[in-house]
Design a protein around this motif. Structure first.
Motif, PDB file in Angstrom:
ATOM      1  N   CYS A   1      12.923   7.067  16.575  1.00 20.04           N
ATOM      2  CA  CYS A   1      14.081   6.249  16.968  1.00 20.04           C
ATOM      3  C   CYS A   1      15.074   6.118  15.825  1.00 20.04           C
ATOM      4  CB  CYS A   1      13.633   4.862  17.408  1.00 20.04           C
ATOM      5  SG  CYS A   1      12.958   4.814  19.063  1.00 20.04           S
ATOM      6  N   LYS A   2      14.581   5.786  14.656  1.00 14.50           N
ATOM      7  CA  LYS A   2      15.481   5.629  13.510  1.00 14.50           C
ATOM      8  C   LYS A   2      16.123   6.957  13.141  1.00 14.50           C
ATOM      9  CE  LYS A   2      13.502   1.490  11.509  1.00 14.50           C
ATOM     10  NZ  LYS A   2      12.885   0.862  10.348  1.00 14.50           N
ATOM     11  N   ALA A   3      15.371   8.052  13.245  1.00 12.46           N
ATOM     12  CA  ALA A   3      15.937   9.364  12.935  1.00 12.46           C
ATOM     13  C   ALA A   3      17.061   9.708  13.907  1.00 12.46           C
ATOM     14  CB  ALA A   3      14.849  10.433  12.977  1.00 12.46           C
ATOM     15  N   ILE A   4      16.847   9.446  15.185  1.00 13.81           N
ATOM     16  CA  ILE A   4      17.863   9.744  16.205  1.00 13.81           C
ATOM     17  C   ILE A   4      19.094   8.864  16.005  1.00 13.81           C
ATOM     18  CG2 ILE A   4      18.374   9.604  18.680  1.00 13.81           C
ATOM     19  CD1 ILE A   4      15.361  10.495  19.073  1.00 13.81           C
ATOM     20  N   GLN A   5      18.879   7.587  15.722  1.00 16.26           N
ATOM     21  CA  GLN A   5      20.009   6.688  15.497  1.00 16.26           C
ATOM     22  C   GLN A   5      20.827   7.131  14.285  1.00 16.26           C
ATOM     23  OE1 GLN A   5      21.060   4.322  17.554  1.00 16.26           O
ATOM     24  NE2 GLN A   5      19.348   4.613  18.943  1.00 16.26           N
TER      25      GLN A   5
ATOM     26  N   GLY B   1       0.774  -1.231   0.000  1.00 17.15           N
ATOM     27  CA  GLY B   1       0.000   0.000   0.000  1.00 17.15           C
ATOM     28  C   GLY B   1       0.806   1.282   0.000  1.00 17.15           C
ATOM     29  N   GLY B   2       2.076   1.229  -0.298  1.00 13.61           N
ATOM     30  CA  GLY B   2       2.877   2.446  -0.250  1.00 13.61           C
ATOM     31  C   GLY B   2       3.762   2.611  -1.462  1.00 13.61           C
ATOM     32  N   ASP B   3       4.457   3.709  -1.497  1.00 11.63           N
ATOM     33  CA  ASP B   3       5.426   4.002  -2.545  1.00 11.63           C
ATOM     34  C   ASP B   3       6.820   3.889  -1.959  1.00 11.63           C
ATOM     35  OD1 ASP B   3       3.219   6.621  -3.318  1.00 11.63           O
ATOM     36  OD2 ASP B   3       3.446   4.798  -4.506  1.00 11.63           O
ATOM     37  N   THR B   4       7.792   3.585  -2.785  1.00 11.40           N
ATOM     38  CA  THR B   4       9.181   3.519  -2.349  1.00 11.40           C
ATOM     39  C   THR B   4       9.835   4.867  -2.606  1.00 11.40           C
ATOM     40  OG1 THR B   4       9.274   1.162  -2.840  1.00 11.40           O
ATOM     41  CG2 THR B   4      11.378   2.321  -2.651  1.00 11.40           C
ATOM     42  N   VAL B   5      10.496   5.394  -1.595  1.00  7.43           N
ATOM     43  CA  VAL B   5      11.203   6.667  -1.717  1.00  7.43           C
ATOM     44  C   VAL B   5      12.619   6.493  -1.179  1.00  7.43           C
ATOM     45  CG1 VAL B   5       9.122   8.084  -1.526  1.00  7.43           C
ATOM     46  CG2 VAL B   5      10.382   7.478   0.528  1.00  7.43           C
ATOM     47  N   THR B   6      13.509   7.367  -1.604  1.00 10.58           N
ATOM     48  CA  THR B   6      14.881   7.359  -1.109  1.00 10.58           C
ATOM     49  C   THR B   6      14.949   8.257   0.120  1.00 10.58           C
ATOM     50  OG1 THR B   6      15.712   7.044  -3.334  1.00 10.58           O
ATOM     51  CG2 THR B   6      17.273   7.862  -1.693  1.00 10.58           C
ATOM     52  N   SER B   7      15.631   7.803   1.130  1.00 10.73           N
ATOM     53  CA  SER B   7      15.769   8.621   2.335  1.00 10.73           C
ATOM     54  C   SER B   7      17.253   8.763   2.682  1.00 10.73           C
ATOM     55  CB  SER B   7      15.009   7.999   3.509  1.00 10.73           C
ATOM     56  OG  SER B   7      15.528   6.732   3.825  1.00 10.73           O
ATOM     57  N   ILE B   8      17.529   9.759   3.516  1.00 11.12           N
ATOM     58  CA  ILE B   8      18.890   9.966   4.006  1.00 11.12           C
ATOM     59  C   ILE B   8      18.827  10.109   5.520  1.00 11.12           C
ATOM     60  CG2 ILE B   8      19.656  11.076   1.865  1.00 11.12           C
ATOM     61  CD1 ILE B   8      19.485  13.776   3.375  1.00 11.12           C
ATOM     62  N   THR B   9      19.958   9.982   6.166  1.00  8.29           N
ATOM     63  CA  THR B   9      20.001  10.201   7.611  1.00  8.29           C
ATOM     64  C   THR B   9      20.284  11.673   7.892  1.00  8.29           C
ATOM     65  OG1 THR B   9      22.371   9.829   7.811  1.00  8.29           O
ATOM     66  CG2 THR B   9      20.939   7.873   7.962  1.00  8.29           C
ATOM     67  N   LEU B  10      20.003  12.103   9.088  1.00  8.52           N
ATOM     68  CA  LEU B  10      20.315  13.478   9.480  1.00  8.52           C
ATOM     69  C   LEU B  10      21.818  13.715   9.457  1.00  8.52           C
ATOM     70  CD1 LEU B  10      17.689  13.888  12.323  1.00  8.52           C
ATOM     71  CD2 LEU B  10      17.714  15.068  10.119  1.00  8.52           C
ATOM     72  N   ASP B  11      22.603  12.701   9.794  1.00  9.07           N
ATOM     73  CA  ASP B  11      24.059  12.849   9.738  1.00  9.07           C
ATOM     74  C   ASP B  11      24.546  13.169   8.321  1.00  9.07           C
ATOM     75  OD1 ASP B  11      24.582  12.599  12.419  1.00  9.07           O
ATOM     76  OD2 ASP B  11      25.150  10.482  12.318  1.00  9.07           O
ATOM     77  N   MET B  12      23.823  12.736   7.315  1.00  2.00           N
ATOM     78  CA  MET B  12      24.203  13.020   5.932  1.00  2.00           C
ATOM     79  C   MET B  12      24.024  14.496   5.586  1.00  2.00           C
ATOM     80  SD  MET B  12      22.592   9.616   4.206  1.00  2.00           S
ATOM     81  CE  MET B  12      23.574   9.251   2.782  1.00  2.00           C
ATOM     82  N   LEU B  13      23.297  15.233   6.420  1.00  2.00           N
ATOM     83  CA  LEU B  13      23.096  16.671   6.198  1.00  2.00           C
ATOM     84  C   LEU B  13      24.209  17.522   6.804  1.00  2.00           C
ATOM     85  CD1 LEU B  13      19.276  16.940   6.979  1.00  2.00           C
ATOM     86  CD2 LEU B  13      20.366  16.958   4.733  1.00  2.00           C
ATOM     87  N   LEU B  14      25.084  16.914   7.601  1.00  2.00           N
ATOM     88  CA  LEU B  14      26.130  17.675   8.287  1.00  2.00           C
ATOM     89  C   LEU B  14      26.951  18.592   7.373  1.00  2.00           C
ATOM     90  CD1 LEU B  14      27.380  15.210  11.017  1.00  2.00           C
ATOM     91  CD2 LEU B  14      26.312  17.438  11.370  1.00  2.00           C
TER      92      LEU B  14
END
Length: 132
Positions: free
Chosen positions: A53-57, A20-33
Motif C-alpha cells: 500500500c505504501k509503495a503504491i501510494q 528490534g530493527g535498524d533504521t534505513v533511508t527509503s525513497i518512493t518509486l516516484d523518486m525513481l522517475l
C-alpha cells in the motif's frame, strides 16, 4: 528492518524506531522517475510483506504515466489489512492501480472485481494487474 529467521525474503519493515530493527533511508518509486526517462514500458513486481500500500501510494505519478504495463503482486498479506483504519488503505491503493488503467487478474487469467473491500476479500494470494 527486521529479518525473519531462515527466510531471506522475509524481511519486514516498520516505523522508525521500532523495537528490534535498524533504521534505513527509503525513497518512493516516484523518486525513481528521472532514472526511467528512456523506458517506454515497465513491468513491476511488488512483494514487500504487506508494505505494498505504501509503495503504491508513493508511485502515483509513475502509475499515472501509463508506462507500467503489468504489476505482479503478492496480495495475501494485504488481505489481512482490508477494512482497517489506516492512512494507507488497501482499497484506495488498489484504486490507484485501477485508475491508471490496470485491471486485476488472478494468476490463472480470470478477471477480478475491483476495488471494494468485499471484492478484494475474495482475491487469492497473488494478483496480476495488467493493462488491457
Amino acid at each position: 528492518v527486521t529479518s525473519i529467521a531462515d527466510n531471506v525474503g522475509g524481511t519486514q519493515w516498520g516505523e522508525a524506531g521500532a523495537k528490534g530493527g535498524d533504521t534505513v533511508t527509503s525513497i518512493t518509486l516516484d523518486m525513481l522517475l528521472p532514472m526511467l526517462t528512456g523506458s517506454k514500458s515497465l513491468l513491476m513486481k511488488l512483494d514487500i510483506e504487506g508494505g505494498e500500500c505504501k509503495a503504491i501510494q508513493g508511485a502515483r505519478e509513475l502509475f499515472a504515466g501509463k508506462r507500467v504495463m503489468a504489476v505482479f503482486m503478492e496480495f495475501g498479506q494485504l488481505k489481512q489489512q482490508i477494512g482497517r483504519l489506516s492512512p494507507c488503505s488497501v482499497s484506495s491503493s488498489m484504486q490507484v492501480l485501477h485508475d491508471s488503467g490496470l485491471t486485476p487478474f488472478d494468476p490463472s487469467g480470470g478477471k477480478l472485481s475491483c476495488c471494494q473491500d468485499t471484492d478484494m476479500r475474495r482475491w487469492g494470494w497473488d494478483v496480476i494487474w495488467r493493462r488491457v
